[in-house]
Design an enzyme around this catalytic site. Structure first.
Site, PDB file in Angstrom:
ATOM      1  CG  HIS A 153      64.638  33.322  49.888  1.00 42.38           C
ATOM      2  ND1 HIS A 153      65.016  33.469  48.577  1.00 42.38           N
ATOM      3  CD2 HIS A 153      63.781  34.327  50.146  1.00 42.38           C
ATOM      4  CE1 HIS A 153      64.398  34.499  48.054  1.00 42.38           C
ATOM      5  NE2 HIS A 153      63.637  35.051  48.995  1.00 42.38           N
ATOM      6  CG  HIS A 162      80.055  40.683  62.895  1.00 44.82           C
ATOM      7  ND1 HIS A 162      80.521  41.580  63.819  1.00 44.82           N
ATOM      8  CD2 HIS A 162      78.913  40.182  63.428  1.00 44.82           C
ATOM      9  CE1 HIS A 162      79.697  41.628  64.855  1.00 44.82           C
ATOM     10  NE2 HIS A 162      78.703  40.793  64.628  1.00 44.82           N
TER      11      HIS A 162
END
Ligand code: JB3
Length: 225
Positions: A153, A162
């Site tokens: 979250h 990446h």
């Protein structure tokens, strides 16, 4: 000769509507082959791959176009594209180039990933099989959330960053742009990791990591690139 209703309808259809589900894939390597399957599993049709010089050989059963052919492909009505090259800088550069040509950059979100309804997504994002993006996280343009990576979250992933396979970001982790979080690494909650940085495979990040460094180990120690 009068047009039949059917041929009239066909001729009047805007050119790009015929190719609404067609997408070009930039690159023809390992990343591109995974992306092409995700796009197909999401209902898109692959209109070919695009490398710098093209190839006579099919790749994953599709034509490999050269970049010189992009303008004519666009003119023919194929106007969706996905940048599928692992190198962060090259992926971003090519995405910006095709955007300037008028292409629409799509996302490649695997049907077997889990993306929160409150996550904010840019364009040209790959979320690979088994990856998870949890509530209120932000994934910026051209980022990759690779196979089984977990973004918890309130995280924020910068442009063309990446997150490699199996990496785990706990809650509220901020990662800059053009950074690589290596395979299987773990990041403690509330950490900030800079831009143009590399976190090595299997590292454990338990303190903030600045821009332009390589961080490795458990706990991760960093040094200038
Ligand atoms: O670790 C994982 C799961 N995936 C890696 C991925 C994120 O990055 C993978 O293992 C590779 O390490 C890497 O995959 P990628 O980018 O597919 O690498 P490679 O197999 O080397 O393919 C690069 C592709 O980019 C080739 O098809 C090149 O022809 C193409 N390419 C290179 N320069 C270019 C250019 N294509 C275009 N259109 N323009 C260029 O300038």
């Amino acid at each position: 000769m009068p047009l039949t209703e059917q041929s009239f309808t066909y001729r009047e259809k805007p050119l790009n509507a015929q190719f609404e589900n067609h997408v070009l894939v930039l690159g023809a390597g390992g990343h591109a082959k995974v992306i092409s399957e995700i796009l197909e599993d999401s209902g898109m049709q692959i209109a070919g791959f695009v490398t710098l010089d093209g190839s006579d050989q099919l790749f994953c059963g599709h034509i490999v176009h050269s970049e010189d052919q992009l303008a004519s492909l666009f003119e023919s009505g194929i106007q969706k594209i996905f940048p599928a090259i692992g190198d962060n800088q090259l992926r971003s550069n090519l995405a910006n180039k095709v955007t300037a040509m008028g292409f629409t950059i799509v996302n490649a979100l695997d049907p077997h990933s889990r993306i929160s309804r409150s996550a904010k997504l840019g364009i040209g994002i790959a979320v690979m099989p088994g990856a998870c993006v949890n509530a209120d996280s932000t994934i910026s343009d051209f980022a990759i959330v690779n196979t089984n990576a977990s973004i918890d979250h309130d995280c924020s992933i910068g442009t063309a960053t990446h997150i490699a396979p199996g990496a785990t970001l706990s809650g509220n982790v901020k990662v800059g742009s053009f950074t690589l979080i290596g395979t299987g690494s773990s990041v403690r909650d509330n950490m900030t990791i800079g831009s143009n940085t590399i976190v090595g495979v299997g590292s454990a990040v338990v303190c903030d990591i600045p821009n332009d460094v390589i961080a490795v180990g458990t706990p991760a120690r960093f040094s200038k690139k």
